[in-house]
Design an enzyme around this catalytic site. Structure first.
Site, PDB file in Angstrom:
ATOM      1  N   ASP A   1       4.096   3.541  -2.159  1.00 35.05           N
ATOM      2  CA  ASP A   1       3.392   2.383  -0.967  1.00 35.05           C
ATOM      3  C   ASP A   1       4.496   2.567   0.161  1.00 35.05           C
ATOM      4  O   ASP A   1       3.795   2.181   1.321  1.00 35.05           O
ATOM      5  CB  ASP A   1       3.389   1.320  -1.651  1.00 35.05           C
ATOM      6  CG  ASP A   1       2.595   0.944  -2.776  1.00 35.05           C
ATOM      7  OD1 ASP A   1       1.620   1.888  -2.847  1.00 35.05           O
ATOM      8  OD2 ASP A   1       2.826   0.036  -3.601  1.00 35.05           O
TER       9      ASP A   1
ATOM     10  N   GLY B   1      -1.637   1.212  -1.928  1.00 37.42           N
ATOM     11  CA  GLY B   1      -0.500   0.778  -0.868  1.00 37.42           C
ATOM     12  C   GLY B   1      -0.271  -0.619  -0.913  1.00 37.42           C
ATOM     13  O   GLY B   1       0.773  -0.987  -0.278  1.00 37.42           O
TER      14      GLY B   1
HETATM   15  O1  F6P Z   1       3.049   0.090  -6.196  1.00 33.82           O
HETATM   16  C1  F6P Z   1       2.383   1.429  -6.564  1.00 33.82           C
HETATM   17  C2  F6P Z   1       0.883   0.992  -6.795  1.00 33.82           C
HETATM   18  O2  F6P Z   1       0.458   2.294  -7.186  1.00 33.82           O
HETATM   19  C3  F6P Z   1       0.197   0.471  -5.734  1.00 33.82           C
HETATM   20  O3  F6P Z   1      -0.336   1.266  -4.764  1.00 33.82           O
HETATM   21  C4  F6P Z   1      -0.851  -0.094  -6.473  1.00 33.82           C
HETATM   22  O4  F6P Z   1      -1.421  -1.307  -6.027  1.00 33.82           O
HETATM   23  C5  F6P Z   1      -0.517  -0.386  -7.897  1.00 33.82           C
HETATM   24  O5  F6P Z   1       0.748   0.348  -8.103  1.00 33.82           O
HETATM   25  C6  F6P Z   1      -1.319  -0.017  -9.250  1.00 33.82           C
HETATM   26  O6  F6P Z   1      -0.721  -0.202 -10.471  1.00 33.82           O
HETATM   27  P1  F6P Z   1      -1.216  -0.075 -11.673  1.00 33.82           P
HETATM   28  O7  F6P Z   1      -0.318   1.020 -12.294  1.00 33.82           O
HETATM   29  O8  F6P Z   1      -1.269  -1.365 -12.408  1.00 33.82           O
HETATM   30  O9  F6P Z   1      -2.774   0.173 -11.652  1.00 33.82           O
END
Ligand code: F6P
Length: 343
Positions: A151, A194
């Site tokens: 992000d 992001g």
């Molecule tokens: O912070 C990194 C990220 O990929 C974000 O862009 C996204 O909102 C989140 O993690 C998604 O995480 P998960 O692995 O819980 O779907």
């Protein structure tokens, strides 16, 4: 710890969502530590390897030798595993009333560090994980943070590792989507990750020549998006690409959330679909949605990400050698410097 207070044994962990470059950092930390005669251990799945070692028959702490990190610089993911559910400051715990609740269990974690005779920690993570590293540093654990996240939403470093890989991949996707959008005279809405920052959307949209970019920092008016599409039509361009950050929200509206579980941040999703649905009737054209999602986190790190990851890992070990704690390594070109974790 040696009698003179110098380090003998360190731990590394990777927390939160994975990002390309994690393994390169691990390699640099291990090699730099081994070169100084330190022992190195990897904590499995964030802090879970220390919080609940009984769940790891092969051990929650893995010894990391030079040979353990051979040939991993180019690999995505993390050889240690990660989690975004194991925040020890808000650990989902069964209360005496039989209900699950978030509890601060950092004291137990500090005890686990002591029990395992770990002299220091190199924590690879985003804002959540670095916040935990800061709590540990304040409780007396020597801790150095390394800024990880696709992000790029961390302050005090020009860039985080993982971001360049995510943007490069997303840009390649936009390149592919232009031709199919043109062939069908469609609007393709591309949702990118992001969280609450528009870095991925902005960089992808500009480098991939999107027609509209919607990001969290500037709430959008769907009517203005429609006007932009209509103006394009007038100029003879009958297709378009709209990049939407997952955290984008309409003026006066809120972020699209798909769920919230105990002990973890809210899950974002649906921002692109919302834009496509609202835009279609306004422009009278077919609007389709592509969600790039976790594809942005996978695959090999770019050359840029490999290089900053290796530099960050080496700098983290230098920081420990210099007696620092409670700092994060940060890219401040041309150098890597140290900034406070709590600032
Ligand atoms: O912070 C990194 C990220 O990929 C974000 O862009 C996204 O909102 C989140 O993690 C998604 O995480 P998960 O692995 O819980 O779907």
């Amino acid at each position: 710890m040696k009698p003179d207070g110098t380090i003998k044994k360190i731990a590394i962990n990777t927390g939160g969502g994975d990002a390309p470059g994690l393994n390169a950092v691990i390699r640099a930390v291990v090699i730099s530590a081994v070169n100084r005669g330190w022992e190195c251990f990897g904590i499995r799945d964030g802090y879970n390897g220390l919080m609940k070692p009984e769940e790891y028959p092969e051990g929650g702490l893995i010894p990391l030798k030079r040979c353990s990190v051979r040939g991993i610089t180019h690999l995505g993911g993390t050889i240690l595993g990660t989690t975004n559910k194991g925040n020890p400051t808000k650990y989902p715990t069964l209360g005496p009333d039989g209900k699950m609740r978030e509890m601060d269990r950092t004291d137990e974690l500090v005890e686990a560090f002591k029990k395992n005779k770990l002299d220091a920690l190199v924590a690879l993570g985003g804002d959540g994980s670095l916040g935990i590293a800061n709590v540990l540093a304040e409780k007396g654990i020597r801790a150095i943070g390394v800024p990880k996240t696709i992000d790029n939403d961390l302050d005090k470093t020009v860039i985080t590792f993982g971001f360049d890989t995510a943007v490069s991949f997303a840009t390649g996707c936009l390149d592919r989507l232009h031709s199919t959008a043109e062939a069908h005279r469609r609007i393709i809405v591309v949702e990118v990750m992001g969280r609450y920052a528009g870095w991925i959307a902005l960089n992808t949209g500009v480098s991939g020549t999107a027609d509209v970019i919607l990001m969290p920092e500037i709430p959008y008016d769907i009517n203005k998006v429609a006007l932009a599409v209509k103006a394009m039509e007038k100029r003879g361009k009958h297709y378009g690409i709209v990049v939407v950050a997952e955290g984008a929200k309409p003026l006066g509206g809120s972020v699209s959330v798909v769920g919230k579980e105990l002990g973890r941040a809210e899950k974002l999703g649906g921002a692109g679909e919302r834009v496509a649905k609202e835009l279609e009737p306004l422009v009278g054209k077919e609007c389709r949605t592509v969600v790039l999602g976790h594809l942005l986190r996978g695959g090999s790190p770019t050359t840029f990400d490999r290089l900053i990851s290796l530099r960050f890992g080496a700098a983290a070990v230098r920081a420990l050698e210099e007696g620092r704690s409670g700092v994060m390594v940060a890219l401040d070109p041309p150098t890597v410097r140290y900034v406070p974790l709590n600032g």
